[in-house]
Design a protein around this motif. Sequence first.
Motif: not given
Length: 169
Positions: A39-52, A54-57, A75-84
Amino acid sequence: MSKIDIRTIKVEDAPRLLHHMKIVLSEGKNLLISPKEFHMTTVDEEIWIKSNIEKNNFTIVAEKDGEIVGLLNANRGTKVRVEHLCSFGISIQEKYCNQGIGSKMITRLLEWAKQDEKIEKVYLEVFAENERAIHVYEKFGFKKEGIKEKHIKFEDGSYADEYLMGQFI
């Protein structure tokens, strides 16, 4: 035949990305989400792209004649134990499969991951009956590391196993 361009995604790609997702979801059962629940919209996709971004994915698209025909998102691991770790997914419209697009996108992903100081392993999950994709992943050195039996249950009541595949870089 015009050239297919592989490039980093931009926020302005949101409408074309939405169109791409609707096409690939309608083409088969190789993606986790069903067409009915998308059910994504264009705005949802914009938010998803911006988030990626910002997270340097790592998010790239395959584009032909202004149309997005493929997407790879890592997507990079976001917790210390999985950031590799770095997980990824890829989708390519059926009429553009078997043209080397997936291989080019995975090559770019692995080059990016090797340049990252933290990433040591790239992994994915793939439906066990998606032999075409598994063949490509194995060609790049990904190995089956495990199986999740009957992990996916389709709307018709049938099941699919899912492989975990990964490679250290």
